[in-house]
Design an enzyme around this catalytic site. Structure first.
Site, PDB file in Angstrom:
ATOM      1  N   SER A 148       0.826  -1.192   0.000  1.00 18.77           N
ATOM      2  CA  SER A 148       0.000   0.000   0.000  1.00 18.77           C
ATOM      3  C   SER A 148       0.867   1.250   0.000  1.00 18.77           C
ATOM      4  O   SER A 148       2.036   1.192   0.372  1.00 18.77           O
ATOM      5  CB  SER A 148      -0.883  -0.015   1.242  1.00 18.77           C
ATOM      6  OG  SER A 148      -2.132   0.544   0.939  1.00 18.77           O
ATOM      7  N   GLY A 171      -7.848   1.625  -3.620  1.00 21.36           N
ATOM      8  CA  GLY A 171      -8.757   2.105  -2.580  1.00 21.36           C
ATOM      9  C   GLY A 171      -8.352   3.518  -2.188  1.00 21.36           C
ATOM     10  O   GLY A 171      -9.006   4.498  -2.525  1.00 21.36           O
ATOM     11  N   CYS A 189      -6.623   8.807  26.062  1.00 22.72           N
ATOM     12  CA  CYS A 189      -5.729   8.566  27.193  1.00 22.72           C
ATOM     13  C   CYS A 189      -4.505   7.760  26.779  1.00 22.72           C
ATOM     14  O   CYS A 189      -4.268   6.663  27.297  1.00 22.72           O
ATOM     15  CB  CYS A 189      -6.494   7.855  28.294  1.00 22.72           C
ATOM     16  SG  CYS A 189      -7.952   8.759  28.789  1.00 22.72           S
TER      17      CYS A 189
HETATM   18  C1  LIG Z   1      -6.013  -3.116   0.962  1.00 26.45           C
HETATM   19  C2  LIG Z   1      -6.167  -3.806  -0.317  1.00 26.45           C
HETATM   20  C3  LIG Z   1      -6.383  -3.071  -1.485  1.00 26.45           C
HETATM   21  C4  LIG Z   1      -6.416  -1.568  -1.526  1.00 26.45           C
HETATM   22  O1  LIG Z   1      -5.223  -0.993  -1.140  1.00 26.45           O
HETATM   23  P1  LIG Z   1      -5.021   0.591  -1.323  1.00 26.45           P
HETATM   24  O2  LIG Z   1      -3.683   0.831  -0.742  1.00 26.45           O
HETATM   25  O3  LIG Z   1      -6.094   1.255  -0.559  1.00 26.45           O
HETATM   26  O4  LIG Z   1      -5.114   0.874  -2.769  1.00 26.45           O
HETATM   27  C5  LIG Z   1      -6.582  -3.763  -2.654  1.00 26.45           C
HETATM   28  N1  LIG Z   1      -6.570  -5.112  -2.689  1.00 26.45           N
HETATM   29  C6  LIG Z   1      -6.361  -5.848  -1.575  1.00 26.45           C
HETATM   30  C7  LIG Z   1      -6.374  -7.313  -1.675  1.00 26.45           C
HETATM   31  C8  LIG Z   1      -6.153  -5.227  -0.366  1.00 26.45           C
HETATM   32  O5  LIG Z   1      -5.959  -5.963   0.733  1.00 26.45           O
END
Ligand SMILES: *Cc1c(COP(=O)(O)O)cnc(C)c1O
Length: 453
Positions: free
Chosen positions: A222, A304, A381
């Site tokens: 990511s 995402g 906290c």
């Molecule tokens: C988390 C994930 C994504 C999306 O990752 P981004 O960094 O938000 O683009 C896509 N495919 C799988 C299998 C993931 O676990």
């Protein structure tokens, strides 16, 4: 326009306050309070479209089809799922709950994927009943499980096998490791003389009449800012596809290259450019397939963060401001201004979880004051309850100021908690000068309603 890391619809009004998509943040706060997540709908749609059109053009140019799945775990609400679909994206889910949101948004089952390394029978059945387009299987045990449940339902389950290529990427570099020590996927690397777990799983799927093997899936990480990692992983997956074809006579139709496309979090950060990365990957996979003498599969990707991250910001109200003298090792003492806001690690866990960096500004007014080195912290906290580790804020920052943190659209609300019994903030969409509530603020009654006394 204010520019990255803010959404494209963000800009300062003549009096210095921030507006997003023509909505003054002070009006949002007057109506909805803080903390609040704000989503710039046009920005989300623009990025969804940009990824789809860039990949369609680049892969089309080499003769391959491509589907873009929005990775719902970044932020999934019914409206967000609809926006993704309206922009021609499909939706990836990773639990029964995410699947329920996508279905509520009337995303057709055939356009939904189900992920997860530990799917329950109930989740698999729900996905089968919804007719999902693909279940991404993550282990040999799960292959048996999906086959058994599909058999019970009298359907054939479309599956992809998630493999680990040894390429892990994220941040500014990527590394290839020989062996895998993490929970996802099946390794393409074999112990001496043995069959790789990935190959074994693919062959196993082919043994089951209740399963239809769509293809191979790989997600390498990511917040990736260098496309080389995607190309390296794609090469490994395409080679595995060719090997499988040699072993079984089956050349699978699809290859998914996962998500992970990086965005700008700080001023000066440069996000991955979808057009450039799409071209790089398309040319690379085309070359690899030529070398291997195989036809091109249909590809898919799963962004995402790159779709929803920049579209979001979080609004907070400043409470206390406290100068703290920090004694630096071997250097001069300095003052850090701790600025406490009315949220924190419950609405954005990423700084505490990964040391993630964010940018913040005072957004309810302008200030001509000098800036000071500030740390924005929450009200929880924990001393690790940090919202922004380091940022220059006007020295006259004070209680009642509105503060916005940029690029919180992804993994903010979706990873939020009720730590310290804080109700989770609302998700507000802004578009064309108007706002609407996508997810309302939780109330203490919501939280107490779960407590059976
Ligand atoms: C988390 C994930 C994504 C999306 O990752 P981004 O960094 O938000 O683009 C896509 N495919 C799988 C299998 C993931 O676990």
């Amino acid at each position: 326009m204010t520019g990255a890391p803010w959404s494209t619809g963000a800009g300062r009004l003549p009096d210095g306050a921030l507006a997003v998509a023509g909505v003054d943040v002070r009006d949002l706060v007057a109506e909805h309070g803080t903390p609040a997540y704000v989503l710039d709908e046009a920005d989300f749609r623009m990025r969804a479209r940009a990824y789809r059109t860039a990949f369609e053009a680049a892969f089309g140019a080499v003769g391959a089809g491509v589907d873009v799945y929005y990775a719902g775990k970044a932020l999934l609400t019914v409206a967000v799922a609809r926006w993704a679909r309206e922009e021609g994206l499909r939706v990836d889910t990773a639990s029964s709950g995410e699947l329920a949101v996508a279905l509520r948004a009337e995303v057709p089952g055939a356009e939904i994927g189900l992920h997860g390394n530990n799917k329950s029978d109930a989740e698999i059945l729900r996905a089968l009943d919804a007719g999902v387009g693909r279940i991404i299987v993550d282990s040999l045990v799960e292959i048996e499980r999906v086959a058994r449940l599909a058999g019970e339902r009298g359907v054939v389950a479309p599956v992809m096998v998630r493999v680990t290529t040894g390429v892990h990427a994220g941040g500014h570099e990527y590394i290839a490791t020989a062996h895998e020590d993490q929970k996802f996927g099946l390794s393409v690397n074999a112990a001496d003389g043995a069959e790789s777990p990935a190959m074994a799983a693919l062959l196993e799927v082919l043994e089951h009449p209740e399963l239809r093997l769509l293809g191979i899936h790989s997600h390498i990480g990511s917040q990736i800012l260098d496309p080389d990692g995607f190309e390296a992983a794609a090469r490994v997956v395409l080679r595995l596809r060719a090997d499988l074809s040699e072993r079984s006579g089956v050349l699978v139709d699809e290859v998914d290259l996962g998500g992970g496309y990086g965005i700008a979090y700080l001023p000066g950060d440069v996000a991955l450019d979808p057009e450039r990365v799409a071209k790089d990957i398309a040319q690379s996979v085309s070359g690899v397939c030529q070398e291997l003498g195989t036809s091109l599969p249909r590809f898919s990707i799963e962004p995402g963060r790159a779709i929803v991250g920049p579209a979001g910001l979080t609004l907070y109200t400043v409470g206390t401001v406290k100068p703290v003298t920090v004694s630096a090792d071997g250097g001069a003492d300095f003052t850090r201004t701790y600025v406490s806001v009315d949220g924190g690690m419950s609405d954005n866990i990423r700084p505490a979880l990964y040391g993630a960096a964010y940018h913040a500004e005072i957004v309810g007014r302008s200030s001509a004051a000098e800036t000071v080195l500030a740390r924005v912290v929450g009200k929880h906290c924990e001393s690790g309850d940090i919202v922004v580790h380091e940022v220059q804020l006007p020295a006259d920052v004070r209680a009642g100021d509105l503060l916005a943190v940029a690029a919180t659209g992804a993994y903010g609300r979706s990873m939020a908690s009720n730590y310290n019994m804080l109700p989770r903030p609302p998700v507000l969409a802004v578009s064309d000068g108007a706002s609407r509530v996508l997810v309302r603020r939780e109330t203490e009654d919501d939280l107490l309603g779960l407590d059976q006394g």
